[in-house]
Design a protein around this motif. Structure first.
Motif, PDB file in Angstrom:
ATOM      1  N   GLY A  62       0.783  -1.297  -0.017  1.00 55.30           N
ATOM      2  CA  GLY A  62       0.065  -0.140  -0.073  1.00 55.30           C
ATOM      3  C   GLY A  62       0.775   1.319   0.012  1.00 55.30           C
ATOM      4  N   LEU A  63       0.117   2.374  -0.224  1.00 60.43           N
ATOM      5  CA  LEU A  63       0.804   3.610  -0.246  1.00 60.43           C
ATOM      6  C   LEU A  63      -0.103   4.631   0.578  1.00 60.43           C
ATOM      7  CD1 LEU A  63       2.664   5.877  -1.404  1.00 60.43           C
ATOM      8  CD2 LEU A  63       1.115   6.247  -3.365  1.00 60.43           C
ATOM      9  N   ALA A  64       0.634   5.090   1.617  1.00 59.83           N
ATOM     10  CA  ALA A  64      -0.194   6.221   2.355  1.00 59.83           C
ATOM     11  C   ALA A  64       0.307   7.699   2.104  1.00 59.83           C
ATOM     12  CB  ALA A  64       0.133   5.819   3.925  1.00 59.83           C
ATOM     13  N   VAL A  65      -0.455   8.433   2.038  1.00 59.01           N
ATOM     14  CA  VAL A  65      -0.148   9.814   1.404  1.00 59.01           C
ATOM     15  C   VAL A  65      -0.842  10.736   2.358  1.00 59.01           C
ATOM     16  CG1 VAL A  65      -0.333  11.531  -0.241  1.00 59.01           C
ATOM     17  CG2 VAL A  65      -0.346   8.915  -0.967  1.00 59.01           C
ATOM     18  N   VAL A  66      -0.106  11.741   2.859  1.00 59.41           N
ATOM     19  CA  VAL A  66      -0.859  12.734   3.741  1.00 59.41           C
ATOM     20  C   VAL A  66      -0.337  14.288   3.182  1.00 59.41           C
ATOM     21  CG1 VAL A  66      -0.856  13.843   6.049  1.00 59.41           C
ATOM     22  CG2 VAL A  66      -0.875  11.544   5.934  1.00 59.41           C
ATOM     23  N   VAL A  67      -1.400  15.140   2.986  1.00 54.96           N
ATOM     24  CA  VAL A  67      -0.912  16.490   2.768  1.00 54.96           C
ATOM     25  C   VAL A  67      -1.600  17.426   3.761  1.00 54.96           C
ATOM     26  CG1 VAL A  67      -0.649  16.147   0.179  1.00 54.96           C
ATOM     27  CG2 VAL A  67      -2.877  16.299   1.020  1.00 54.96           C
ATOM     28  N   ASP A  68      -1.497  18.686   3.684  1.00 55.30           N
ATOM     29  CA  ASP A  68      -1.881  19.929   4.164  1.00 55.30           C
ATOM     30  C   ASP A  68      -2.898  20.391   3.776  1.00 55.30           C
ATOM     31  OD1 ASP A  68      -0.015  19.573   6.381  1.00 55.30           O
ATOM     32  OD2 ASP A  68       1.051  21.113   5.996  1.00 55.30           O
ATOM     33  N   ALA A  69      -3.940  20.740   4.151  1.00 55.46           N
ATOM     34  CA  ALA A  69      -5.114  21.343   3.506  1.00 55.46           C
ATOM     35  C   ALA A  69      -4.794  22.700   3.212  1.00 55.46           C
ATOM     36  CB  ALA A  69      -6.413  21.166   4.491  1.00 55.46           C
ATOM     37  N   ASP A  70      -4.157  23.381   3.996  1.00 53.22           N
ATOM     38  CA  ASP A  70      -3.815  24.715   4.177  1.00 53.22           C
ATOM     39  C   ASP A  70      -5.145  25.588   3.988  1.00 53.22           C
ATOM     40  OD1 ASP A  70      -1.038  24.692   3.763  1.00 53.22           O
ATOM     41  OD2 ASP A  70      -1.048  24.206   1.961  1.00 53.22           O
ATOM     42  N   ASP A  71      -5.441  26.351   2.947  1.00 52.67           N
ATOM     43  CA  ASP A  71      -6.891  27.146   3.107  1.00 52.67           C
ATOM     44  C   ASP A  71      -7.617  26.562   2.175  1.00 52.67           C
ATOM     45  OD1 ASP A  71      -6.057  28.900   5.071  1.00 52.67           O
ATOM     46  OD2 ASP A  71      -4.931  30.015   3.478  1.00 52.67           O
ATOM     47  N   SER A  72      -7.414  24.964   1.647  1.00 47.79           N
ATOM     48  CA  SER A  72      -8.300  24.802   0.548  1.00 47.79           C
ATOM     49  C   SER A  72      -9.697  23.920   1.326  1.00 47.79           C
ATOM     50  CB  SER A  72      -7.425  23.372   0.085  1.00 47.79           C
ATOM     51  OG  SER A  72      -7.202  22.587   0.965  1.00 47.79           O
ATOM     52  N   VAL A  73     -10.444  23.570   0.275  1.00 49.17           N
ATOM     53  CA  VAL A  73     -11.620  23.081   1.054  1.00 49.17           C
ATOM     54  C   VAL A  73     -11.398  21.727   2.052  1.00 49.17           C
ATOM     55  CG1 VAL A  73     -14.049  21.705   0.270  1.00 49.17           C
ATOM     56  CG2 VAL A  73     -13.177  23.679  -1.041  1.00 49.17           C
ATOM     57  N   MET A  74     -12.176  21.714   2.982  1.00 51.85           N
ATOM     58  CA  MET A  74     -11.921  20.551   4.027  1.00 51.85           C
ATOM     59  C   MET A  74     -12.721  19.390   3.407  1.00 51.85           C
ATOM     60  SD  MET A  74     -12.566  22.028   7.830  1.00 51.85           S
ATOM     61  CE  MET A  74     -12.863  20.466   8.555  1.00 51.85           C
ATOM     62  N   HIS A  75     -12.364  18.299   3.422  1.00 53.96           N
ATOM     63  CA  HIS A  75     -12.825  16.883   3.300  1.00 53.96           C
ATOM     64  C   HIS A  75     -13.994  16.644   4.568  1.00 53.96           C
ATOM     65  CE1 HIS A  75     -13.303  13.141   1.179  1.00 53.96           C
ATOM     66  NE2 HIS A  75     -13.430  12.558   2.498  1.00 53.96           N
ATOM     67  N   THR A  76     -15.228  16.495   3.926  1.00 51.46           N
ATOM     68  CA  THR A  76     -16.193  16.292   5.129  1.00 51.46           C
ATOM     69  C   THR A  76     -16.969  14.898   4.686  1.00 51.46           C
ATOM     70  OG1 THR A  76     -17.879  17.501   3.585  1.00 51.46           O
ATOM     71  CG2 THR A  76     -16.660  18.685   5.193  1.00 51.46           C
ATOM     72  N   ALA A  77     -17.751  14.706   5.732  1.00 48.41           N
ATOM     73  CA  ALA A  77     -18.497  13.464   5.370  1.00 48.41           C
ATOM     74  C   ALA A  77     -19.492  13.304   4.174  1.00 48.41           C
ATOM     75  CB  ALA A  77     -19.663  13.193   6.769  1.00 48.41           C
ATOM     76  N   GLU A  78     -19.915  14.501   3.675  1.00 47.55           N
ATOM     77  CA  GLU A  78     -20.610  14.734   2.474  1.00 47.55           C
ATOM     78  C   GLU A  78     -19.813  14.053   1.274  1.00 47.55           C
ATOM     79  OE1 GLU A  78     -21.088  18.313   4.190  1.00 47.55           O
ATOM     80  OE2 GLU A  78     -21.565  16.767   5.409  1.00 47.55           O
ATOM     81  N   HIS A  79     -18.306  14.409   1.210  1.00 43.71           N
ATOM     82  CA  HIS A  79     -17.609  13.904   0.299  1.00 43.71           C
ATOM     83  C   HIS A  79     -17.564  12.413   0.191  1.00 43.71           C
ATOM     84  CE1 HIS A  79     -15.179  17.916   0.145  1.00 43.71           C
ATOM     85  NE2 HIS A  79     -16.351  18.188   0.408  1.00 43.71           N
ATOM     86  N   GLU A  80     -18.011  11.779   1.005  1.00 42.89           N
ATOM     87  CA  GLU A  80     -17.922  10.295   1.308  1.00 42.89           C
ATOM     88  C   GLU A  80     -18.930   9.572   0.460  1.00 42.89           C
ATOM     89  OE1 GLU A  80     -15.324   8.316   2.540  1.00 42.89           O
ATOM     90  OE2 GLU A  80     -14.155   9.970   3.337  1.00 42.89           O
ATOM     91  N   ALA A  81     -19.937  10.251   0.089  1.00 41.45           N
ATOM     92  CA  ALA A  81     -21.041   9.627  -0.774  1.00 41.45           C
ATOM     93  C   ALA A  81     -20.473   9.092  -2.076  1.00 41.45           C
ATOM     94  CB  ALA A  81     -21.988  10.916  -1.169  1.00 41.45           C
ATOM     95  N   PRO A  82     -20.841   7.768  -2.270  1.00 38.14           N
ATOM     96  CA  PRO A  82     -20.492   7.148  -3.444  1.00 38.14           C
ATOM     97  C   PRO A  82     -20.592   7.996  -4.818  1.00 38.14           C
ATOM     98  CG  PRO A  82     -22.139   5.869  -2.258  1.00 38.14           C
ATOM     99  CD  PRO A  82     -22.147   7.258  -1.625  1.00 38.14           C
ATOM    100  N   GLY A  83     -19.318   8.033  -5.570  1.00 41.48           N
ATOM    101  CA  GLY A  83     -19.298   8.728  -6.825  1.00 41.48           C
ATOM    102  C   GLY A  83     -19.016  10.316  -6.513  1.00 41.48           C
ATOM    103  N   TYR A  84     -19.154  10.680  -5.354  1.00 39.96           N
ATOM    104  CA  TYR A  84     -18.788  12.261  -4.990  1.00 39.96           C
ATOM    105  C   TYR A  84     -17.489  12.487  -5.256  1.00 39.96           C
ATOM    106  CZ  TYR A  84     -19.508  16.898  -2.932  1.00 39.96           C
ATOM    107  OH  TYR A  84     -19.485  18.273  -2.666  1.00 39.96           O
TER     108      TYR A  84
END
Ligand SMILES: [Zn+2]
Length: 232
Positions: A62-84
């Protein structure tokens, strides 16, 4: 497990290794990703080449990746919807690079795809380092700050709180990063509670890796069945 890491700096990577091992509940063997990234958007730019390298030249699980969000859009639960997919969310963007790149890989010799774990530190990885020390630093606090238009803290302030300066030497940065994540590695629940999407999402993906590994250890039912008795 054989794991490759990709993040924005060697200090982040040192911390990421500890967090990955804590989530997997086992030590990992590091596989070189072949390329190093320096900040965003470089991580997203080198990711396809790294995935290709890991798939064709290594036996990385596997590959684990981490980045800083800085001022970008936060990932939220809504983003987890299939195909979103949110085009301004770095976590959604990185997952999409995984999907698009890996879709093109042939699997002729049974090489499984390299498993994915993506984390998004909001607004920067120093927020994770402060978990358990500074209860004001959470994804929720950052999200509410964004909604109000007044951030609860700046990335520079977080660096001051962790390192006592906003320009730590690399050696000191690694030292502090490791001290922070080692404090948490015995129990990641607080980190998952305070950073449910950016860290919690990655921790869940890592636990899926374990599930994947367990399934591989268990032979399929057909292989367990004994061959029918030969006719007399
Ligand atoms: Zn997202």
């Amino acid at each position: 497990m054989k794991v490759a890491l990709l993040s924005e700096s060697p200090a982040d990577e040192a911390a990421l290794r500890v967090l990955v091992e804590a989530a997997l509940a086992e030590p990992v063997v590091l596989v070189q990703p072949g390329l190093r990234a320096r900040g965003w958007p470089n991580v997203a730019q080198v990711l396809p080449a790294i995935l290709r390298h890991l798939h064709f030249n290594t036996d990385a699980d596997g590959l684990a990746v981490v980045v800083d969000a800085d001022d970008s859009v936060m990932h939220t639960a809504e983003h987890e919807a299939p195909g979103y997919f949110h085009p301004q969310c770095r976590l959604c963007q990185l997952r999409s690079v995984f999907r698009k790149t890996q879709k093109r890989f042939p699997r002729p010799h049974g090489r499984d795809r390299v498993l994915r774990a993506v984390g998004l530190a909001v607004p920067a990885i120093e927020a994770w380092y402060l978990c358990g020390v500074d209860p004001q630093v959470t994804e929720l606090a950052w999200r509410e700050g964004q909604a109000r238009g007044v951030p609860p803290y700046t990335r520079r302030e977080l660096k001051w709180r962790v390192y006592g300066t906003d320009r730590p030497s690399l050696v000191y940065e690694i030292q502090q990063a490791l001290a922070s994540v080692r404090r948490q590695r015995g129990d990641l629940r607080r980190l998952e509670a305070d950073f449910p999407n950016g860290f919690g999402g990655m921790a869940r993906e890592l636990r899926d890796w374990q599930e994947d590994a367990r399934n591989k250890e268990t032979p399929p039912v057909s292989a367990l069945e004994t061959s029918p008795p030969s006719p007399p």
